[in-house]
Design an enzyme around this catalytic site. Structure first.
Site, PDB file in Angstrom:
ATOM      1  N   ARG A  20      47.448  43.296  23.366  1.00 44.94           N
ATOM      2  CA  ARG A  20      46.266  43.116  24.208  1.00 44.94           C
ATOM      3  C   ARG A  20      45.715  41.692  24.158  1.00 44.94           C
ATOM      4  O   ARG A  20      45.140  41.198  25.119  1.00 44.94           O
ATOM      5  CB  ARG A  20      45.184  44.101  23.748  1.00 44.94           C
ATOM      6  CG  ARG A  20      43.995  44.191  24.695  1.00 44.94           C
ATOM      7  CD  ARG A  20      43.030  45.267  24.239  1.00 44.94           C
ATOM      8  NE  ARG A  20      42.494  44.984  22.941  1.00 44.94           N
ATOM      9  CZ  ARG A  20      42.310  45.881  21.962  1.00 44.94           C
ATOM     10  NH1 ARG A  20      42.632  47.141  22.144  1.00 44.94           N
ATOM     11  NH2 ARG A  20      41.810  45.528  20.802  1.00 44.94           N
ATOM     12  N   TYR A  28      32.481  35.003  46.932  1.00 47.37           N
ATOM     13  CA  TYR A  28      33.383  36.139  47.171  1.00 47.37           C
ATOM     14  C   TYR A  28      32.579  37.428  46.975  1.00 47.37           C
ATOM     15  O   TYR A  28      31.891  37.572  45.960  1.00 47.37           O
ATOM     16  CB  TYR A  28      34.516  36.018  46.148  1.00 47.37           C
ATOM     17  CG  TYR A  28      35.545  37.105  46.126  1.00 47.37           C
ATOM     18  CD1 TYR A  28      36.378  37.320  47.219  1.00 47.37           C
ATOM     19  CD2 TYR A  28      35.725  37.888  44.996  1.00 47.37           C
ATOM     20  CE1 TYR A  28      37.354  38.308  47.179  1.00 47.37           C
ATOM     21  CE2 TYR A  28      36.702  38.869  44.942  1.00 47.37           C
ATOM     22  CZ  TYR A  28      37.507  39.075  46.045  1.00 47.37           C
ATOM     23  OH  TYR A  28      38.471  40.042  45.989  1.00 47.37           O
ATOM     24  N   ASP A  72      34.660  29.102  41.163  1.00 47.22           N
ATOM     25  CA  ASP A  72      35.815  29.853  41.658  1.00 47.22           C
ATOM     26  C   ASP A  72      36.641  28.848  42.460  1.00 47.22           C
ATOM     27  O   ASP A  72      36.262  28.463  43.568  1.00 47.22           O
ATOM     28  CB  ASP A  72      35.344  31.031  42.514  1.00 47.22           C
ATOM     29  CG  ASP A  72      36.497  31.931  42.963  1.00 47.22           C
ATOM     30  OD1 ASP A  72      37.614  31.413  43.134  1.00 47.22           O
ATOM     31  OD2 ASP A  72      36.257  33.140  43.160  1.00 47.22           O
ATOM     32  N   LYS A  99      46.603  35.021  44.227  1.00 50.04           N
ATOM     33  CA  LYS A  99      46.790  34.336  45.505  1.00 50.04           C
ATOM     34  C   LYS A  99      47.983  33.371  45.408  1.00 50.04           C
ATOM     35  O   LYS A  99      49.106  33.819  45.366  1.00 50.04           O
ATOM     36  CB  LYS A  99      45.481  33.642  45.897  1.00 50.04           C
ATOM     37  CG  LYS A  99      44.249  34.569  45.807  1.00 50.04           C
ATOM     38  CD  LYS A  99      44.212  35.622  46.899  1.00 50.04           C
ATOM     39  CE  LYS A  99      43.211  36.748  46.674  1.00 50.04           C
ATOM     40  NZ  LYS A  99      41.824  36.391  46.502  1.00 50.04           N
TER      41      LYS A  99
HETATM   42  C1  LIG Z   1      40.809  37.349  45.936  1.00 44.43           C
HETATM   43  C2  LIG Z   1      39.732  36.525  45.354  1.00 44.43           C
HETATM   44  C3  LIG Z   1      39.202  36.836  44.107  1.00 44.43           C
HETATM   45  C4  LIG Z   1      39.587  38.081  43.347  1.00 44.43           C
HETATM   46  O1  LIG Z   1      40.916  38.101  42.958  1.00 44.43           O
HETATM   47  P1  LIG Z   1      41.664  39.496  42.661  1.00 44.43           P
HETATM   48  O2  LIG Z   1      42.863  39.081  41.923  1.00 44.43           O
HETATM   49  O3  LIG Z   1      41.910  40.123  44.000  1.00 44.43           O
HETATM   50  O4  LIG Z   1      40.726  40.319  41.836  1.00 44.43           O
HETATM   51  C5  LIG Z   1      38.248  36.003  43.585  1.00 44.43           C
HETATM   52  N1  LIG Z   1      37.814  34.920  44.257  1.00 44.43           N
HETATM   53  C6  LIG Z   1      38.297  34.596  45.464  1.00 44.43           C
HETATM   54  C7  LIG Z   1      37.786  33.385  46.154  1.00 44.43           C
HETATM   55  C8  LIG Z   1      39.259  35.392  46.061  1.00 44.43           C
HETATM   56  O5  LIG Z   1      39.702  35.082  47.282  1.00 44.43           O
END
Ligand SMILES: *Cc1c(COP(=O)(O)O)cnc(C)c1O
Length: 393
Positions: free
Chosen positions: A54, A107, A179, A204
């Site tokens: 973990r 987000y 972010d 992404k």
């Molecule tokens: C998709 C996204 C997230 C979250 O990511 P996940 O892996 O889907 O939880 C966070 N911030 C932004 C800007 C995103 O586009």
């Protein structure tokens, strides 16, 4: 070392793995020790040694090291999703009685985490205008511990003046989190612009193939790493070896993929901008975008994600937008982005604001420009515009 070289070599140790080019997939819960002394030593150094599945394995640790090196941070923490990385960062830095300043362009699930989880644990969130810049100073309170940024913003793509916000936040005694998913560790260097903790939905572009969920929390200093890792370890956050492997594999080609995404996206943004059936393109790399000057000053590239406000259709906005999206064949209809394939979603109806309003007379869609041939993508969009016009009548 140039970044193109770094992305190939960062976090890679073939000599540890019989010469294998890639760190193997570690599937493990239990890690055995030869003696009680060794067992205890691993517990003492649990964030540096392989102690229990973990807490991290070579698969996750090499991913963390590679991303931290590319972005210029001290250390990173891998999590099971991008949202888990946001939750881990915020809970690691905040406690009951603290105040959080959150961009109004965040987000949407980030907002939900603040409103539905942090609020229950006594952390107050104030949303601020993403364009506030140095004016953030006026919103700082004695107990403001974190200023959270995201640029460009989700769905609306406003750019933020990160250095100005960071200077005011630090002057008021707060840390700055960002972010940085849209730019990836390649196109914006948060730590050189005043950010303390950078977050990525590795799901992404880092994974890049729409086949795994991954999050990363990159910390500017070892102290911030220890603080946040202690919290994420207490919560039991982890990432599987298989998904860490996919993220590391995706990372190696991220730069070449992003160059292609950027080139096609810019071409499509310019093509869209010139059309009478488009009111506005929300893409900071486009010279006409209101955030272009900041993007040009601070960023070194753009990814393939943009917003498009279609020409206003009055009370037919929604049905015409749906007809536009339904007509697309190469752009898949679905959430997430950053994979090799093109995607589209409706943004109108999903944009949530409380501190400011997002003005758009026409319907807004979000496009992810994938690695397909750009002329094929334009032809697909052309047929969607025909459907849009037919729906308006
Ligand atoms: C998709 C996204 C997230 C979250 O990511 P996940 O892996 O889907 O939880 C966070 N911030 C932004 C800007 C995103 O586009």
């Amino acid at each position: 070392m140039n970044e193109d070289t770094r992305i190939v070599h960062a976090g890679r140790h073939p000599s540890h793995f019989h010469g294998a080019v890639n760190t193997p997939v570690y599937r493990c819960s239990t890690i055995l020790s030869e003696s009680v002394a060794e067992l205890k030593e691993k517990v003492r150094n649990k964030f540096d040694m392989v102690d229990y599945g973990r807490l991290g394995t070579p698969s996750t640790m090499d991913l963390e090291a590679a991303v931290a090196e590319l972005e210029g941070g001290a250390r990173a923490i891998a999590t099971s999703s991008g949202l888990a990385a946001i939750a881990g960062c915020l809970t690691g830095l905040l406690a009951a009685g603290d105040h959080l300043l959150m961009t109004d362009s965040a987000y949407f699930p980030t907002r939900k985490f603040c409103d539905e989880v942090l609020a229950r644990f006594g952390v107050e969130t104030t949303y601020y205008d993403p364009l506030i810049g140095a004016g953030i100073a006026d919103l700082m309170r004695e107990n403001t511990k974190v200023v959270f940024t995201e640029a460009p913003g989700s769905l609306t793509f406003e750019m933020q003046d990160i250095p100005a916000i960071a200077e005011a936040a630090h002057a008021g005694g707060a840390l700055v989190a960002m972010d940085n998913t849209w730019a990836t560790p390649l196109f914006f260097k948060p730590f050189a612009h005043g950010v303390d903790v950078s977050i990525h939905a590795g799901t992404k572009y880092i994974v890049g193939h729409s086949d795994a969920m991954v999050g990363l929390i990159v910390c500017k200093t070892p102290e911030l790493f220890t603080r946040i890792k202690t919290t994420t370890a207490n919560f039991g956050y982890s990432l599987s070896g298989d998904d860490a492997f996919l993220a590391l594999r995706g990372l190696r080609t991220m730069k070449v993929r992003l160059k292609h995404h950027q080139e096609s996206a810019l071409e499509i943004a310019k093509w869209l901008h010139a059309r009478p059936d488009v009111a506005r393109v929300l893409y900071p790399a486009l010279p006409e975008d209101p955030g272009h000057a900041i993007w040009k000053r601070d960023f070194t590239g753009a990814s393939g994600l943009m917003g498009v406000e279609l020409a206003p259709a009055g009370d037919k906005n929604i049905p015409a937008m749906n007809a536009f999206l339904d007509a697309l064949k190469l752009f898949g209809l679905g959430y997430s982005w950053g994979g090799f394939e093109s995607l589209a979603i409706p943004a109108t109806g999903a944009i949530q604001r409380t501190a400011t309003t997002f003005q758009a007379e026409g319907p807004v869609v979000r496009l992810h420009v994938g690695l397909e041939d750009v002329d094929d993508l334009k032809a697909d969009l052309e047929s969607a515009f025909a459907a849009y016009r037919t729906a308006i009548g």
